[in-house]
Design a protein around this motif. Structure first.
Motif, PDB file in Angstrom:
ATOM      1  N   PRO A 179       5.966   5.905  14.071  1.00  0.00           N
ATOM      2  CA  PRO A 179       4.521   6.094  14.222  1.00  0.00           C
ATOM      3  C   PRO A 179       3.731   5.196  13.268  1.00  0.00           C
ATOM      4  N   ALA A 180       2.485   4.962  13.595  1.00  0.00           N
ATOM      5  CA  ALA A 180       1.615   4.194  12.695  1.00  0.00           C
ATOM      6  C   ALA A 180       1.472   4.945  11.378  1.00  0.00           C
ATOM      7  N   ARG A 181       1.485   4.198  10.298  1.00  0.00           N
ATOM      8  CA  ARG A 181       1.314   4.797   8.966  1.00  0.00           C
ATOM      9  C   ARG A 181      -0.166   4.958   8.653  1.00  0.00           C
ATOM     10  N   THR A 182      -0.458   5.930   7.814  1.00  0.00           N
ATOM     11  CA  THR A 182      -1.784   6.061   7.222  1.00  0.00           C
ATOM     12  C   THR A 182      -1.651   5.612   5.781  1.00  0.00           C
ATOM     13  N   TYR A 183      -2.415   4.592   5.417  1.00  0.00           N
ATOM     14  CA  TYR A 183      -2.384   4.065   4.060  1.00  0.00           C
ATOM     15  C   TYR A 183      -3.468   4.729   3.230  1.00  0.00           C
ATOM     16  N   TYR A 184      -3.167   4.963   1.964  1.00  0.00           N
ATOM     17  CA  TYR A 184      -4.097   5.604   1.035  1.00  0.00           C
ATOM     18  C   TYR A 184      -4.353   4.657  -0.120  1.00  0.00           C
ATOM     19  N   GLU A 185      -5.621   4.590  -0.536  1.00  0.00           N
ATOM     20  CA  GLU A 185      -6.014   3.700  -1.632  1.00  0.00           C
ATOM     21  C   GLU A 185      -7.075   4.384  -2.480  1.00  0.00           C
ATOM     22  N   LEU A 186      -6.946   4.256  -3.792  1.00  0.00           N
ATOM     23  CA  LEU A 186      -7.955   4.794  -4.697  1.00  0.00           C
ATOM     24  C   LEU A 186      -9.261   4.030  -4.538  1.00  0.00           C
ATOM     25  N   THR A 187     -10.364   4.743  -4.569  1.00  0.00           N
ATOM     26  CA  THR A 187     -11.673   4.098  -4.608  1.00  0.00           C
ATOM     27  C   THR A 187     -11.885   3.595  -6.037  1.00  0.00           C
ATOM     28  N   GLY A 188     -12.938   2.827  -6.258  1.00  0.00           N
ATOM     29  CA  GLY A 188     -13.235   2.371  -7.621  1.00  0.00           C
ATOM     30  C   GLY A 188     -13.429   3.537  -8.564  1.00  0.00           C
ATOM     31  N   ALA A 189     -14.245   4.499  -8.140  1.00  0.00           N
ATOM     32  CA  ALA A 189     -14.482   5.685  -8.972  1.00  0.00           C
ATOM     33  C   ALA A 189     -13.210   6.522  -9.092  1.00  0.00           C
TER      34      ALA A 189
ATOM     35  N   PRO B 110       0.814  -1.223   0.000  1.00  0.00           N
ATOM     36  CA  PRO B 110       0.000   0.000   0.000  1.00  0.00           C
ATOM     37  C   PRO B 110       0.847   1.272   0.000  1.00  0.00           C
ATOM     38  N   ALA B 111       0.217   2.356  -0.396  1.00  0.00           N
ATOM     39  CA  ALA B 111       0.876   3.658  -0.420  1.00  0.00           C
ATOM     40  C   ALA B 111       0.653   4.368   0.907  1.00  0.00           C
ATOM     41  N   TRP B 112       1.702   4.966   1.436  1.00  0.00           N
ATOM     42  CA  TRP B 112       1.592   5.821   2.619  1.00  0.00           C
ATOM     43  C   TRP B 112       2.390   7.079   2.330  1.00  0.00           C
ATOM     44  N   GLY B 113       2.245   8.082   3.177  1.00  0.00           N
ATOM     45  CA  GLY B 113       2.792   9.406   2.908  1.00  0.00           C
ATOM     46  C   GLY B 113       4.240   9.444   2.470  1.00  0.00           C
ATOM     47  N   LEU B 114       5.160   8.889   3.263  1.00  0.00           N
ATOM     48  CA  LEU B 114       6.581   8.965   2.926  1.00  0.00           C
ATOM     49  C   LEU B 114       6.883   8.230   1.623  1.00  0.00           C
ATOM     50  N   ARG B 115       6.264   7.088   1.435  1.00  0.00           N
ATOM     51  CA  ARG B 115       6.468   6.340   0.186  1.00  0.00           C
ATOM     52  C   ARG B 115       6.009   7.169  -1.015  1.00  0.00           C
ATOM     53  N   ILE B 116       4.843   7.817  -0.888  1.00  0.00           N
ATOM     54  CA  ILE B 116       4.331   8.648  -1.977  1.00  0.00           C
ATOM     55  C   ILE B 116       5.305   9.804  -2.254  1.00  0.00           C
ATOM     56  N   CYS B 117       5.780  10.450  -1.194  1.00  0.00           N
ATOM     57  CA  CYS B 117       6.739  11.548  -1.352  1.00  0.00           C
ATOM     58  C   CYS B 117       7.977  11.081  -2.117  1.00  0.00           C
ATOM     59  N   GLN B 118       8.532   9.949  -1.697  1.00  0.00           N
ATOM     60  CA  GLN B 118       9.749   9.437  -2.321  1.00  0.00           C
ATOM     61  C   GLN B 118       9.525   9.038  -3.772  1.00  0.00           C
ATOM     62  N   GLU B 119       8.470   8.287  -4.042  1.00  0.00           N
ATOM     63  CA  GLU B 119       8.236   7.790  -5.398  1.00  0.00           C
ATOM     64  C   GLU B 119       7.803   8.894  -6.357  1.00  0.00           C
TER      65      GLU B 119
END
Length: 105
Positions: free
Chosen positions: A68-78, A25-34
């Motif tokens: 700290p606990a990560r917050t994961y982000y995921e696209l909805t179907g729409a 899954p994507a989380w903030g730091l991973r998104i920033c880096q990628e």
């Protein structure tokens, strides 16, 4: 579903979200880096995508010693449908910009 201003930085974040999976899954730091973007750019984009209904977020479960606990982000179907449409439209407007060679001669 709200509309989103599709800037190049927003499309960079969306591209990372499109490549994430439930097992990765994507989380903030991973998104920033990628995406090659700072947190001051990424988190406001994520907030706009959340408010527009394009993505969902959830806190990490279980143990995560030393961080700290990560917050994961995921696209909805729409959101996934809208994201793919937005990337296709951008690629059509700017052939070659996203590594897609123009067709024809």
């Amino acid at each position: 579903m709200g509309s989103i201003r599709l800037t190049s930085t927003t499309l960079d974040v969306i591209t990372v979200l499109l490549t994430s999976t439930p097992d990765n899954p994507a989380w903030g730091l991973r998104i920033c880096q990628e995406a090659g973007l700072g947190s001051g750019t990424v988190y406001p984009i994520l907030e706009r995508l959340l408010k527009a209904g394009w993505i969902t977020s959830r806190r990490e479960d279980g143990e995560h010693p030393g961080r700290p606990a990560r917050t994961y982000y995921e696209l909805t179907g729409a959101g996934r449908t809208n994201a793919n449409s937005a990337l296709e439209a951008r690629a059509a407007r700017y052939p070659g910009f996203f590594g897609i060679a123009p067709q024809g001669g």
